[in-house]
Write a protein that holds these residues in place. Sequence first.
Motif, PDB file in Angstrom:
ATOM      1  N   VAL A   5       0.880  -1.168   0.000  1.00 30.66           N
ATOM      2  CA  VAL A   5       0.000   0.000   0.000  1.00 30.66           C
ATOM      3  C   VAL A   5       0.914   1.213   0.000  1.00 30.66           C
ATOM      4  O   VAL A   5       1.986   1.186   0.605  1.00 30.66           O
TER       5      VAL A   5
ATOM      6  N   GLN B 282       1.236   5.785   0.070  1.00 40.34           N
ATOM      7  CA  GLN B 282       0.605   7.051   0.406  1.00 40.34           C
ATOM      8  C   GLN B 282       1.421   8.183  -0.185  1.00 40.34           C
ATOM      9  O   GLN B 282       2.501   8.521   0.336  1.00 40.34           O
TER      10      GLN B 282
ATOM     11  N   LYS C 264      -1.557  13.008   0.580  1.00 39.22           N
ATOM     12  CA  LYS C 264      -2.749  12.316   0.076  1.00 39.22           C
ATOM     13  C   LYS C 264      -3.083  11.109   0.944  1.00 39.22           C
ATOM     14  O   LYS C 264      -2.409  10.826   1.934  1.00 39.22           O
ATOM     15  N   GLY C 265      -4.132  10.411   0.549  1.00 37.03           N
ATOM     16  CA  GLY C 265      -4.574   9.258   1.315  1.00 37.03           C
ATOM     17  C   GLY C 265      -3.894   7.972   0.887  1.00 37.03           C
ATOM     18  O   GLY C 265      -2.986   7.950   0.054  1.00 37.03           O
ATOM     19  N   LEU C 266      -4.360   6.873   1.482  1.00 38.89           N
ATOM     20  CA  LEU C 266      -3.783   5.566   1.205  1.00 38.89           C
ATOM     21  C   LEU C 266      -4.252   5.043  -0.151  1.00 38.89           C
ATOM     22  O   LEU C 266      -5.396   5.268  -0.563  1.00 38.89           O
TER      23      LEU C 266
ATOM     24  N   TRP D  74      -4.063   1.400  -2.453  1.00 41.65           N
ATOM     25  CA  TRP D  74      -3.666  -0.002  -2.589  1.00 41.65           C
ATOM     26  C   TRP D  74      -2.822  -0.171  -3.853  1.00 41.65           C
ATOM     27  O   TRP D  74      -3.169   0.358  -4.918  1.00 41.65           O
TER      28      TRP D  74
ATOM     29  N   TYR E 195       4.235   0.975   2.057  1.00 42.85           N
ATOM     30  CA  TYR E 195       4.089   0.070   3.190  1.00 42.85           C
ATOM     31  C   TYR E 195       3.920  -1.363   2.672  1.00 42.85           C
ATOM     32  O   TYR E 195       3.121  -1.597   1.761  1.00 42.85           O
TER      33      TYR E 195
ATOM     34  N   PRO F 183      -5.580  -6.400   5.638  1.00 45.54           N
ATOM     35  CA  PRO F 183      -4.193  -6.085   6.024  1.00 45.54           C
ATOM     36  C   PRO F 183      -4.131  -5.729   7.503  1.00 45.54           C
ATOM     37  O   PRO F 183      -4.417  -4.586   7.877  1.00 45.54           O
TER      38      PRO F 183
ATOM     39  N   TRP G 277       1.300  -4.035   9.351  1.00 48.61           N
ATOM     40  CA  TRP G 277       1.929  -3.130   8.394  1.00 48.61           C
ATOM     41  C   TRP G 277       3.382  -2.876   8.810  1.00 48.61           C
ATOM     42  O   TRP G 277       3.680  -2.781  10.005  1.00 48.61           O
TER      43      TRP G 277
ATOM     44  N   GLN H 101       6.636  -0.147   8.838  1.00 47.50           N
ATOM     45  CA  GLN H 101       6.687   1.275   9.192  1.00 47.50           C
ATOM     46  C   GLN H 101       6.650   2.183   7.976  1.00 47.50           C
ATOM     47  O   GLN H 101       6.366   3.372   8.091  1.00 47.50           O
TER      48      GLN H 101
END
Lengths: 121, 106
Positions: A39, A41, A45-47, A49, A96, A108, A111, A113
């Motif tokens: 994943v 980022q 912005k957001g996450l 996939w 990640y 998920p 995760w 770091q």
Amino acid sequence: QLHLLESGPVILKTSETLSLTCNVSGVSITSGHFHWGWVRQPPGKGLEWVATLVYNGKRYDNPSLESRVVIPVDTSKNQFSLQLSSVTAADTAIYYCVRVNLLRGVWPDSWGQGVLVTVSS
Amino acid sequence: EIVLTQSPATLSLSPGERATLSCRASQDIGDYLGWYQHRPGQAPRLLIFDASNRATGIPGRFSGSGSGTHFTLTISSLEPEDFAVYYCQQRRNWLWTFGQGTRLEI
């Protein structure tokens, strides 16, 4: 205890191939109870996939990545990787690695770091 | 592609208050929805899976509800460490998508 740790080059030039490795400790990546994935980022912005590697070897990618993704696995080192070809500035992001747990839904649940990869011209 | 729309974008509350976050899906996803908490500089943490099940180690003040296209994450009484960004994610098919996030701020 499960631990995921990402590593790899953090500065790339446009058109190069991003190559990150996720070292997994505490569980075998060959276990049929888990899938593995990535994943990301982008800054501010957001996450998003990226891809999931199913335990039987099948892979599912985010279509927006236009088939640029490969996920090699090295079972002898208990690690899996992400290779993303022909990178552009739009691929700059924190990446990640994740474990997808089939024993508690298919989510998920662990995760790493994260590692910031920057692509510039 | 299944689009998830979270609201509000930002929620300003105080410790001890109740927080209600919304996630709407562009099509029926059953109960294939998860919620994540993301604090700055940390890895995201799975809070809720399959719409209403708390993940391992998640405090009881977090609860999820909903099915189909409308989902809610509720934090019954906010603790200082709960101020973070929250994302929903769907796995109705293998093309997973996330919402854009709700920032929960003091």
